[in-house]
Structures are given as structure tokens and as C-alpha cells.
Design a protein around this motif. Structure first.
Motif, PDB file in Angstrom:
ATOM      1  N   TRP A  55      11.126   4.792   9.251  1.00  0.00           N
ATOM      2  CA  TRP A  55       9.935   5.580   8.894  1.00  0.00           C
ATOM      3  C   TRP A  55       9.690   5.557   7.380  1.00  0.00           C
ATOM      4  N   PRO A  56      10.750   5.759   6.562  1.00  0.00           N
ATOM      5  CA  PRO A  56      10.480   5.703   5.114  1.00  0.00           C
ATOM      6  C   PRO A  56       9.905   4.358   4.687  1.00  0.00           C
ATOM      7  N   ALA A  57      10.384   3.269   5.311  1.00  0.00           N
ATOM      8  CA  ALA A  57       9.842   1.949   4.944  1.00  0.00           C
ATOM      9  C   ALA A  57       8.363   1.881   5.318  1.00  0.00           C
ATOM     10  N   ALA A  58       8.009   2.512   6.490  1.00  0.00           N
ATOM     11  CA  ALA A  58       6.583   2.547   6.881  1.00  0.00           C
ATOM     12  C   ALA A  58       5.791   3.333   5.844  1.00  0.00           C
ATOM     13  N   GLY A  59       6.415   4.455   5.385  1.00  0.00           N
ATOM     14  CA  GLY A  59       5.753   5.262   4.327  1.00  0.00           C
ATOM     15  C   GLY A  59       5.539   4.424   3.073  1.00  0.00           C
ATOM     16  N   ALA A  60       6.589   3.630   2.721  1.00  0.00           N
ATOM     17  CA  ALA A  60       6.469   2.796   1.517  1.00  0.00           C
ATOM     18  C   ALA A  60       5.335   1.785   1.685  1.00  0.00           C
ATOM     19  N   ALA A  61       5.207   1.243   2.908  1.00  0.00           N
ATOM     20  CA  ALA A  61       4.144   0.260   3.162  1.00  0.00           C
ATOM     21  C   ALA A  61       2.769   0.916   2.959  1.00  0.00           C
ATOM     22  N   ILE A  62       2.627   2.169   3.494  1.00  0.00           N
ATOM     23  CA  ILE A  62       1.332   2.863   3.327  1.00  0.00           C
ATOM     24  C   ILE A  62       1.038   3.081   1.839  1.00  0.00           C
ATOM     25  N   THR A  63       2.115   3.479   1.093  1.00  0.00           N
ATOM     26  CA  THR A  63       1.929   3.703  -0.349  1.00  0.00           C
ATOM     27  C   THR A  63       1.469   2.413  -1.035  1.00  0.00           C
ATOM     28  N   LEU A  64       2.091   1.310  -0.617  1.00  0.00           N
ATOM     29  CA  LEU A  64       1.715   0.020  -1.209  1.00  0.00           C
ATOM     30  C   LEU A  64       0.243  -0.297  -0.948  1.00  0.00           C
ATOM     31  N   VAL A  65      -0.182  -0.054   0.318  1.00  0.00           N
ATOM     32  CA  VAL A  65      -1.585  -0.301   0.683  1.00  0.00           C
ATOM     33  C   VAL A  65      -2.511   0.567  -0.215  1.00  0.00           C
ATOM     34  N   ALA A  66      -2.100   1.845  -0.358  1.00  0.00           N
ATOM     35  CA  ALA A  66      -2.929   2.752  -1.186  1.00  0.00           C
ATOM     36  C   ALA A  66      -3.006   2.249  -2.621  1.00  0.00           C
ATOM     37  N   CYS A  67      -1.843   1.716  -3.134  1.00  0.00           N
ATOM     38  CA  CYS A  67      -1.838   1.197  -4.518  1.00  0.00           C
ATOM     39  C   CYS A  67      -2.807   0.027  -4.644  1.00  0.00           C
ATOM     40  N   LEU A  68      -2.755  -0.892  -3.670  1.00  0.00           N
ATOM     41  CA  LEU A  68      -3.637  -2.060  -3.718  1.00  0.00           C
ATOM     42  C   LEU A  68      -5.106  -1.615  -3.693  1.00  0.00           C
ATOM     43  N   ALA A  69      -5.379  -0.637  -2.787  1.00  0.00           N
ATOM     44  CA  ALA A  69      -6.761  -0.147  -2.675  1.00  0.00           C
ATOM     45  C   ALA A  69      -7.200   0.488  -3.997  1.00  0.00           C
ATOM     46  N   ALA A  70      -6.282   1.274  -4.626  1.00  0.00           N
ATOM     47  CA  ALA A  70      -6.625   1.950  -5.891  1.00  0.00           C
ATOM     48  C   ALA A  70      -7.022   0.942  -6.949  1.00  0.00           C
ATOM     49  N   VAL A  71      -6.314  -0.198  -6.944  1.00  0.00           N
ATOM     50  CA  VAL A  71      -6.589  -1.198  -7.972  1.00  0.00           C
ATOM     51  C   VAL A  71      -7.830  -2.019  -7.622  1.00  0.00           C
ATOM     52  N   ALA A  72      -7.999  -2.359  -6.319  1.00  0.00           N
ATOM     53  CA  ALA A  72      -8.994  -3.361  -5.941  1.00  0.00           C
ATOM     54  C   ALA A  72     -10.399  -2.777  -5.708  1.00  0.00           C
ATOM     55  N   LEU A  73     -10.483  -1.556  -5.181  1.00  0.00           N
ATOM     56  CA  LEU A  73     -11.819  -1.085  -4.758  1.00  0.00           C
ATOM     57  C   LEU A  73     -12.661  -0.583  -5.948  1.00  0.00           C
ATOM     58  N   PRO A  74     -13.998  -0.828  -5.856  1.00  0.00           N
ATOM     59  CA  PRO A  74     -14.906  -0.379  -6.937  1.00  0.00           C
ATOM     60  C   PRO A  74     -15.270   1.100  -6.754  1.00  0.00           C
ATOM     61  N   TRP A  75     -14.407   2.008  -7.197  1.00  0.00           N
ATOM     62  CA  TRP A  75     -14.569   3.440  -6.882  1.00  0.00           C
ATOM     63  C   TRP A  75     -15.871   4.038  -7.424  1.00  0.00           C
ATOM     64  N   ALA A  76     -16.296   3.520  -8.545  1.00  0.00           N
ATOM     65  CA  ALA A  76     -17.500   4.110  -9.152  1.00  0.00           C
ATOM     66  C   ALA A  76     -18.720   3.916  -8.261  1.00  0.00           C
ATOM     67  N   ARG A  77     -18.689   2.834  -7.450  1.00  0.00           N
ATOM     68  CA  ARG A  77     -19.864   2.559  -6.609  1.00  0.00           C
ATOM     69  C   ARG A  77     -19.726   3.155  -5.208  1.00  0.00           C
ATOM     70  N   LEU A  78     -18.521   3.582  -4.826  1.00  0.00           N
ATOM     71  CA  LEU A  78     -18.308   4.135  -3.483  1.00  0.00           C
ATOM     72  C   LEU A  78     -18.674   5.612  -3.463  1.00  0.00           C
ATOM     73  N   PRO A  79     -18.911   6.193  -2.264  1.00  0.00           N
ATOM     74  CA  PRO A  79     -19.232   7.633  -2.207  1.00  0.00           C
ATOM     75  C   PRO A  79     -18.086   8.462  -2.799  1.00  0.00           C
ATOM     76  N   VAL A  80     -18.428   9.691  -3.223  1.00  0.00           N
ATOM     77  CA  VAL A  80     -17.461  10.527  -3.935  1.00  0.00           C
ATOM     78  C   VAL A  80     -16.220  10.824  -3.074  1.00  0.00           C
ATOM     79  N   TRP A  81     -16.442  10.996  -1.779  1.00  0.00           N
ATOM     80  CA  TRP A  81     -15.310  11.407  -0.924  1.00  0.00           C
ATOM     81  C   TRP A  81     -14.298  10.286  -0.737  1.00  0.00           C
ATOM     82  N   ALA A  82     -14.724   8.984  -0.944  1.00  0.00           N
ATOM     83  CA  ALA A  82     -13.902   7.829  -0.578  1.00  0.00           C
ATOM     84  C   ALA A  82     -12.532   7.863  -1.251  1.00  0.00           C
TER      85      ALA A  82
END
Ligand code: ADP
Length: 558
Positions: A55-82
Motif C-alpha cells: 500500500w505505501p508503494a501505491a501511495g508513493a506511485a500516486i504522489t509521483l503522478v501528482a508531482c508529474l501533474a503539478a509540473v506538466a499541467l498549465p494550471w493558470a489556464r485550468l479552472p480554479v478547482w482543478a
């Protein structure tokens, strides 16, 4: 002063601050990922290594996905809630991480995404953080480990601490934002007020520079605070070597005669800085006769609400053309009257000789009398004009001697007798046998003659004139009263000014040039006295002369 558009600059700053206020998802996600990794490392170091399929490894995988999304997605253009999805994913990762061993410290890390949500979305974000902790951390724990005293305590503590921290940061931020907005509103209002003041200053500067009058403002210590463009030109003329900006500096500034240098205590700025108020103080600025200017200066004090002197305002009105015109006029009057006097004296002289001849026919003699009267009139007019020109050159010169004014008054009335009889006017005189005063006999006779001849001139046939001489305390008083045409109230104030004729007199075509009374006034004033008039249109006038009497009167024998 440069113009600053403070208002626009303020709103730009506001936008920049608002943008900077948005938390950067890459930074927050990075911080969380580091803490999460630290938990995993500590677990491994402490003897509970994390297995790949756990389970912790699954948690780490989710964290990694979130990190990639934080870096890759254009947050300024996405809705505020995203962006809120990232901290929720982090909570989920923590929930999974805790399923390996309940006592691991990962649970406390829930505070980090909860703070993120609270900071990002305020109270709503705090609520989402609390609910996420409940559903994604607490609930899986209960399902996995079952409900016991320990699981219940740890679960509740996680929810309470995360929720409370998120709420605290949300309300702190709310307060900061409210304060900031208020400050921003104040700044915008202040900027608008400053802009209005600046605008008004420019408008008043433009007005002050437009007027053709030099304007100066001094502070309470006599230091120059401001001056308009017109006055800067006067300053260059009066102080070619520069001015230190303090009242009373000596320069090329001269008295009304244009040649006497003005001493410090007579300088308009010095007088104004001492709190003096004045009008029409005439001075010359500049020493070159081709460029110098005559100015008439007025000064007014500036005082605060307690009446304390805080400065002075001075206005310099250019009167060069007027002064030059006056000078030309006086020179003209003086030279013309001088030139006229000589031939007139000769005419009068020859006419007097002719009038004494007995061999001339009666008709010729009466015509010669007309010539004599008119020559006499002309001579008086010329003398008056000369007087006027001299009066401009300074105070009238009087030659005082012990004089019997009673005699002067009686003589004057006697001389006016033929004219009074011809006009059908009754003249009465009331004067002591002798009234001694130290005065200029010729000048005083001129005053009495003038008042009596005016009274006859402005009184229609059938009227009367009364001349009264007496003593009132330590002054002699002469009153000439007539029952003539009178003077309108509006004309009274200007009656003693040169060349002024009242409307009534001019309308009725009564001859005159308007010099007699101004001359009478200067004679009376040069004796330290005053001349006044009371009048009513259609009923008559009284001219009253009062002069200090500094001679002991002889005691009447009794
Ligand atoms: P003039 O008589 O030559 O006009 P004055 O200086 O003696 O000049 O008088 C100025 C003016 O005052 C006169 O023009 C006249 O309008 C008015 N005035 C003077 N004396 C009298 C008077 N006794 N009654 C009415 N008006 C008078």
C-alpha cells in the motif's frame, strides 16, 4: 512637480500581488513529496522497509503522478478547482501509506495537503481537507485495521488536527486579505486625492502664470515659498546677480522717484514679512531707464486660525505706462502753463494801462473790461494748473506768518461782491474782527476765494451764501454754506480729486475744470488741517475747513 499616475500604478501592483498570492502547485507538491519520501526512508531505516507491491508503494506511485501533474499541467489556464485535485491525491496517498503499519507517522502528514487546501480555497478548502482526511485516511484505516480505541484516537486526532490547521490558515488568510484589500482601497483613494490635488495645483499654477501681475508668497520667516512667471521676470530685472530667497534683499530696486535706492525697511517684501499690509506702494525695478519697470505693490498677511502670522502674499502690478503717462502729462501741464503765464501777464498789464485812459470811448472801455475779466480768469486757471503740477513734485511749500484770517475772509467776500450782485445772490459773512493764526496768507486766501467763488458759481439766482469763521477748541473753523444745486452722494468721495466735476455741474454746463477743490485740499492739509463737505441735491452744500490754531488770541477789551 512630475505628474505621477499613482492610481494605475496601484492597481497593477494589486494584480501582481494577487497573482503572487496563488500558491505555486509545483512548490507545494514538491514539499509534500519530500516529506512523504522522508517517511518511507525513515520506515526503511527503522527496519520496516517498504516492499514494491504494498500500500505505501501505491501511495508513493500516486504522489509521483501528482508531482508529474503539478509540473506538466498549465494550471493558470485550468479552472480554479482543478489544482485542488493534487492535495486530495496527496491525502489518498497518505491513506494508502498508513495501511502498512498503523503506527507509521504518515498520518500526521495529512496536515500538509489540508493546509494547502485551506490556503487555496479558504474555509471551503478546509472542509474539503477534513472530509478527504475522513474518507481517505480514517475510513480505510478502520476498514483495514478494524475499530479499536487506538485506531479511533489516532483517526480522530488526524481529522481534528488537519481540519483545525486548514481552518486556522484559511481564517488567517481571510483576515490578511481583508486587511490588504482595505489598505489597497485606502491607497487607491489616497492616490485619487493626490491626483486631484496635483491637478488643482496645475490649474492654479496655470492661472497664476496667466495673470499679468507678479505674485509672491512668503512664509512666516520671510522666506520665498512660491512666485509666478511674471514675478520671476521682475526678479531677474531687480537682482541680476541672483536672489537668496529671503525678504528684504537689497538690489536694483528704487523709490517712486526712480533714483533713490530703496532701503531694507522700505522693501515691500520686508514690510510684508513684518506683518504689514498695504496697497499701491510704488517702486521702480531695474536701473536701466530703457528696461526698468514701475510697479505698484499690495501685500496681505496670511494667518492661521489662531490669528498667528504664517506668511504674506504680495502682488506686483506693472504701472510703468501709467507712471510715464503721468510724468509726460505733468511736464506738459507745467511747461504749457508756464509758457501761457508770460503773455497773459503782458496782456493784463496793457489792458490795465488802457483802462486807466480817460480818452477812450465808453464802449471801448467796457469791451476792454471784458478782455480784462477773461484774461484774469485765464491767469487763475494757469496758476491752478501750475499748482497741480507742483503738487506732484512733493508736499506743497507753505510760508507761514502770523495772519489775521478774519481780514482775509472779509476781503474775499468783498471781492466776490460784484459777481454775487450780478448773479442775484445774497452773501452774508460772520467773522470775528480779528482771528490770528500762523498760516500762509496767500494760500489761505486762495482757499477762501475758491470756496466762495464755487458757492456763487453753483447757486442759482435768488439763492444765498453764508461764510462763517470761528474757533472750535484749538482749531479755527471756516464754513461756506450755499443754497445751490448740491452734490450727489455718489460724487462726494471723489470731489477733492483732480479734474473731477460732479455730474450735476457738468450737466448744467457750469464752467469749471475741477482743480479748485483739489488745490484747496492740498493747501489745507499742508497746514495740518482737513476739509469736508456736506451736501444735499437741490438744497445746497456746506464746505468746512478746520486748521489747528497755535496762536494765543488777543483778549477782547471788556
Ligand atoms: P470747478 O468748480 O472748476 O469744476 P472745483 O475743484 O472747484 O472745480 O470743484 C469740483 C466740483 O465740485 C465742481 O465741478 C462741482 O461739481 C462741485 N462743487 C464744488 N463746489 C460746489 C458747490 N458749492 N455746490 C455744488 N457743487 C460744487
Amino acid at each position: 512637480m512630475p505628474h505621477l499616475d499613482v492610481r494605475r500604478r496601484g492597481s497593477g501592483t494589486a494584480r501582481r500581488l494577487l497573482f503572487a498570492d496563488e500558491p505555486d502547485p509545483r512548490v507545494l507538491q514538491g514539499v509534500f513529496a519530500l516529506l512523504f519520501a522522508l517517511d518511507l526512508v525513515l520506515r526503511s531505516v527503522g527496519g520496516s522497509p517498504v516492499r514494491l507491491w504494498s500500500w505505501p508503494a501505491a501511495g508513493a506511485a500516486i504522489t509521483l503522478v501528482a508531482c508529474l501533474a503539478a509540473v506538466a499541467l498549465p494550471w493558470a489556464r485550468l479552472p480554479v478547482w482543478a489544482v485542488g485535485v493534487l492535495p486530495v491525491l496527496d491525502v489518498a496517498a497518505l491513506g494508502l501509506s498508513r495501511l502498512d503499519t498503523l503506527s507509521a507517522g504518515a498520518g500526521i502528514l495529512t496536515v500538509v495537503p489540508a493546509l494547502w487546501l485551506g490556503r487555496q480555497y479558504g474555509r471551503k478548502g478546509a472542509a474539503v481537507g477534513g472530509v478527504a482526511a475522513l474518507l481517505l485516511v480514517v475510513l480505510p484505516g478502520f476498514l483495514y485495521f478494524g475499530v479499536s480505541g487506538i485506531t479511533l484516537s489516532k483517526a480522530l486526532l488526524i481529522v481534528v488536527v488537519a481540519g483545525w490547521a486548514a481552518l486556522a490558515i484559511a481564517s488567517a488568510l481571510e483576515r490578511v486579505r481583508a486587511g490588504w484589500e482595505e489598505a489597497e482601497r485606502g491607497r487607491v483613494e489616497l492616490a485619487a486625492a493626490l491626483e486631484t490635488i496635483e491637478h488643482q495645483r496645475r490649474v492654479s499654477d496655470a492661472i497664476l502664470d496667466t495673470v499679468d501681475v507678479g505674485l509672491v508668497l512668503l512664509d512666516g520667516d520671510g522666506v520665498y515659498q512660491a512666485m509666478n512667471r511674471r514675478h520671476q521676470a521682475f526678479m531677474r530685472l531687480g537682482y541680476p546677480d541672483g536672489h537668496a530667497g529671503r525678504a528684504g534683499q537689497l538690489g536694483e530696486v528704487y523709490a517712486e522717484d526712480g533714483t533713490t535706492p530703496l532701503p531694507r525697511e522700505a522693501m515691500p517684501t520686508h514690510r510684508a514679512s513684518q506683518g504689514e499690509e498695504f496697497d499701491d506702494c510704488r517702486i521702480w525695478i531695474g536701473h536701466d531707464p530703457r528696461t526698468n519697470r514701475a510697479v505698484s505693490v499690495s501685500a496681505r498677511s496670511v494667518r492661521d486660525e489662531d490669528g498667528t502670522f504664517t506668511g504674506a502674499a504680495l502682488a506686483y502690478n506693472d504701472v510703468t505706462d501709467f507712471m510715464q503717462a503721468m510724468r509726460v502729462k505733468d511736464e506738459f501741464i507745467a511747461s504749457v502753463s508756464h509758457e501761457l503765464r508770460t503773455p497773459l501777464t503782458s496782456i493784463s498789464g496793457y489792458v490795465s494801462i488802457l483802462l486807466e485812459r480817460e480818452d477812450l470811448p465808453r464802449q471801448v472801455l467796457s469791451q476792454l473790461e471784458v478782455v480784462d475779466r477773461n484774461a484774469d480768469r485765464l491767469r487763475r486757471l494757469v496758476t491752478d494748473l501750475l499748482h497741480t503740477a507742483q503738487a506732484d513734485e512733493g508736499p506743497m511749500h507753505v510760508v507761514r506768518s502770523r495772519t489775521d484770517l478774519g481780514e482775509i475772509v472779509r476781503q474775499s467776500v468783498r471781492a466776490a461782491g460784484p459777481a454775487a450782485r450780478a448773479a442775484g445772490i445774497d452773501v452774508e459773512v460772520e467773522a470775528p474782527d480779528s482771528l490770528l493764526a500762523v498760516v500762509d496768507p496767500q494760500r489761505m486766501a486762495q482757499v477762501v476765494d475758491n470756496l466762495v467763488s464755487n458757492a456763487l458759481k453753483y447757486t442759482p439766482s435768488g439763492g444765498s451764501v453764508r461764510v462763517v469763521l470761528g474757533v472750535d477748541g484749538d482749531r479755527l473753523e471756516l464754513a461756506v454754506t450755499d443754497t445751490g444745486i448740491g452734490i450727489e452722494a455718489a460724487d462726494l468721495a471723489r470731489l477733492f480729486t483732480r479734474f473731477f466735476r460732479a455730474r450735476h455741474a457738468a450737466e448744467q454746463s457750469i464752467q469749471g475744470v475741477g482743480l479748485g477743490l483739489s488745490i484747496a485740499r492740498s493747501i489745507v492739509e499742508s497746514h495740518g488741517g482737513r476739509i469736508e463737505v456736506e451736501s444735499e441735491v437741490g438744497r445746497g452744500s456746506t464746505f468746512r475747513v478746520r486748521i489747528p490754531l497755535d496762536v494765543e488770541q488777543p483778549v477782547a477789551p471788556g
